[in-house]
Design an enzyme around this catalytic site. Structure first.
Site, PDB file in Angstrom:
ATOM      1  N   SER A   1       0.837  -1.188   0.000  1.00 20.27           N
ATOM      2  CA  SER A   1       0.000   0.000   0.000  1.00 20.27           C
ATOM      3  C   SER A   1       0.884   1.255   0.000  1.00 20.27           C
ATOM      4  O   SER A   1       1.765   1.377  -0.842  1.00 20.27           O
ATOM      5  CB  SER A   1      -0.968  -0.052   1.188  1.00 20.27           C
ATOM      6  OG  SER A   1      -1.974   0.917   1.082  1.00 20.27           O
ATOM      7  N   ASN A   2       0.699   2.165   0.945  1.00 19.05           N
ATOM      8  CA  ASN A   2       1.598   3.314   1.006  1.00 19.05           C
ATOM      9  C   ASN A   2       3.039   2.873   1.241  1.00 19.05           C
ATOM     10  O   ASN A   2       3.979   3.516   0.757  1.00 19.05           O
ATOM     11  CB  ASN A   2       1.162   4.271   2.113  1.00 19.05           C
ATOM     12  CG  ASN A   2       0.018   5.167   1.687  1.00 19.05           C
ATOM     13  OD1 ASN A   2      -0.404   5.156   0.532  1.00 19.05           O
ATOM     14  ND2 ASN A   2      -0.500   5.947   2.614  1.00 19.05           N
TER      15      ASN A   2
END
Length: 573
Positions: free
Chosen positions: A235-236
């Site tokens: 994800s991030n």
């Protein structure tokens, strides 16, 4: 630097909880609710971050088909580091197992997913690296759960406990006199942390080498030349390790990025803020279109469906959709999302984010970060606070403050903290305001937001660096068409060695596969991230090529069935 030892019933990987303790539905208790110890806070943070990332449910395959929660004794080294030009620090933490292999020096460096705290990649990086004798370095990449209570003037110390600003906190905002409510680093640091994700990762890797010098002085120095460094994140965190991959110097040996939030120039890439605010407005209505039925059933489905119909009506009244009844408005919303690249698979999986109003939460936080908004001047008039029974802002309690660091996910709502719109506003007006920050590029604040987003645009890996990108084709939070696919296309066009696994029937949140309908429909992504790490390590050892590009034809396990190897259809060596 803070050094702690973790052995016996307080190991590195699960703080002594083991798989059964992580599966417990209630968090580990604090003996004193208003003053938990650092040991209690760490254990509870590990519990929360494991459950937020991995599917640990019986039948989900974790610990039997893939992954490990076996105890790993060792030490942790933690500190605060600041990238050049930043106003606030980021947390760095290094886990050094007692079984660290001095003959095969290895560091796995990871960035937390989402806006999670420093343990946000525990299920991704530590579960793979610690059992292999590698040190694992973590960073919260300038976000995290170091909330600050403006009413009491208290925040979070390095050890997770609560204290006043004079104690050298992990986050202490510049607050105007009389400020009330709650501040947190991602929204209120005055920095744009996403622009520095690569620097956060490299600083964590350097801190790992320094920590190893301290842990094993007889084998020092540990350097980038004599220690293998592999970066991994989802994800991030996946976006962060890709930003690290573009940095100059031969300090990084390989990268695995899972479902990365990454923005590049061209190739159909879209900014997170763009498609988040678009989804916040249109997706709830689009999900009522019969082409998407049956939707995976998130919690509170019966309660949110009427709200989605009301949003259709509000969009029609505002002239943003065509039609006069719910069916026509839903068809209009569905078509508009399709026209800009949303697939049916992404929309169906996005029902979870729509049901939890996650799109709004992301937009509020990122708008503040991209514009570097001061406290009290957040875009669209938002703030953050605890709420009373009537939904009105109130001061946080001592017990609430004490649990923020361990329990929060880094973006409210959660852990008793909520995003609070301006008084007298309406949900539709709030969403339109947030969306206008992207679409109205001539307005001063919108221009500032666009400039902030531009600072997050990624380059491609340095030449010769092996990179594996893994993404689910059903990802409804960070659609592959807006992120990984453009990144890989651009990197390949630039002649970079990037391999791409697209996993059918995988969405964004392994942690939600415990919901029966999600577990029946979707496979977890973590097994493929672990396997990509295995293949990368073998390649670096000279024991095989990097994995070939693949669209992996997984098989959903269906209702009531345990996950088996055949469902994963892992690519052959």
């Amino acid at each position: 630097m803070r050094i702690t030892e973790h052995r016996g019933n307080d190991d590195l990987l699960t703080a002594g909880l083991g798989l059964e303790g992580l599966r417990a539905m209630t968090p580990p208790a604090f003996i004193e609710a208003t003053a938990p110890t650092s040991v209690e806070l760490r254990r509870r943070a590990l519990w929360a971050n494991w459950r937020g990332i991995a599917d640990l449910t019986p039948g989900g395959g974790y610990g039997s088909l893939y992954g490990s929660t076996h105890a790993v004794p060792g030490r942790e080294f933690s500190a605060l580091a600041t990238v050049p030009g930043a106003q606030q620090p980021h947390r760095v933490l290094v886990q050094v197992p007692d079984a660290f292999d001095l003959k095969r020096r290895c560091v796995v460096v990871a960035a937390a997913s989402g806006s999670r705290g420093v343990y946000g990649a525990i299920a991704v990086a530590s579960a793979w690296g610690l059992p292999k004798g590698c040190a694992v370095a973590h960073t919260d990449k300038g976000a995290g759960t170091d909330y600050f209570d403006l009413d009491s003037g208290q925040g979070v110390r390095l050890d997770g406990t609560v204290g006043p600003a004079a104690d050298g906190l992990a986050f202490a905002p510049q607050a105007p006199a009389g400020a009330t409510g709650i501040a947190f680093k991602h929204a209120h640091s005055g920095d744009n942390p996403e622009a520095d994700w690569g620097h956060h990762v490299k600083q964590a890797a350097q801190f790992a080498l320094n920590s190893l010098d301290t842990a094993f002085p007889q084998a020092a120095p540990f350097t980038f030349d004599n220690t293998r460094v592999i970066a991994v994140g989802i994800s991030n965190g996946g976006g962060a390790v890709l930003r690290a991959a573009e940095m100059e110097g031969d300090w990084l040996d390989g990268v695995v990025a899972g479902e990365p939030n990454v923005l590049v120039e061209g190739h159909g890439s879209r900014a997170l803020y763009d498609y988040t605010t678009e989804a916040a407005l249109l997706m709830p209505c689009a999900l009522l279109h019969p082409a998407l039925a049956p939707l995976p059933q998130p919690p509170l489905q019966a309660q949110v469906a009427p709200l989605w119909a009301a949003q259709c009506a509000a969009l029609g009244k505002a002239g943003l959709l065509d039609g006069t009844d719910t069916a026509a408005l839903a068809a209009s919303a569905y078509q508009r999302l399709h026209d800009v690249g949303w697939t049916d698979d992404a929309l169906r999986a996005g029902a979870l984010s729509a049901g939890f109003d996650l799109w709004r939460s992301v937009a509020v936080t990122y708008a503040s970060a991209y514009t570097r908004a001061p406290l009290g001047e957040m875009p669209c008039g938002y703030g953050f606070s605890a709420l009373d029974a009537a939904g009105k802002p109130r001061a946080a309690t001592a017990a609430e403050r004490a649990a923020w660091w361990s329990d929060a996910s880094g973006i409210p709502p959660g852990a008793g903290v909520f995003a609070v719109p301006p008084a007298g506003s309406s949900p539709m007006a709030d969403l339109q305001c947030l969306r206008a920050l992207w679409t109205n590029s001539n307005e001063a604040l919108a221009a500032k937001l666009h400039a902030g987003v531009a600072q997050t645009r990624a380059g491609f890996p340095r030449a010769g660096l092996p990179v594996v990108v893994v993404h689910g084709t059903s990802d409804g939070l960070i659609p592959v068409a807006f992120s990984s696919a453009p990144y890989v296309a651009g990197a390949k066009a630039a002649g970079r060695d990037v391999r791409f696994w697209q996993v059918r029937n995988a969405q964004h949140f392994d942690g939600f596969l415990g919901l029966p309908d999600y577990g029946a429909r979707y496979v977890p992504l973590l097994p493929y991230v672990y396997q990509a790490l295995d293949r990368l390590q073998a390649h670096l050892d000279g024991n095989g090529p990097l994995p070939a590009d693949a669209v992996i034809p997984t098989v959903p396990r269906g209702a009531g069935n345990p996950l088996e190897a055949r469902h994963l259809a892992m690519p052959a060596q």
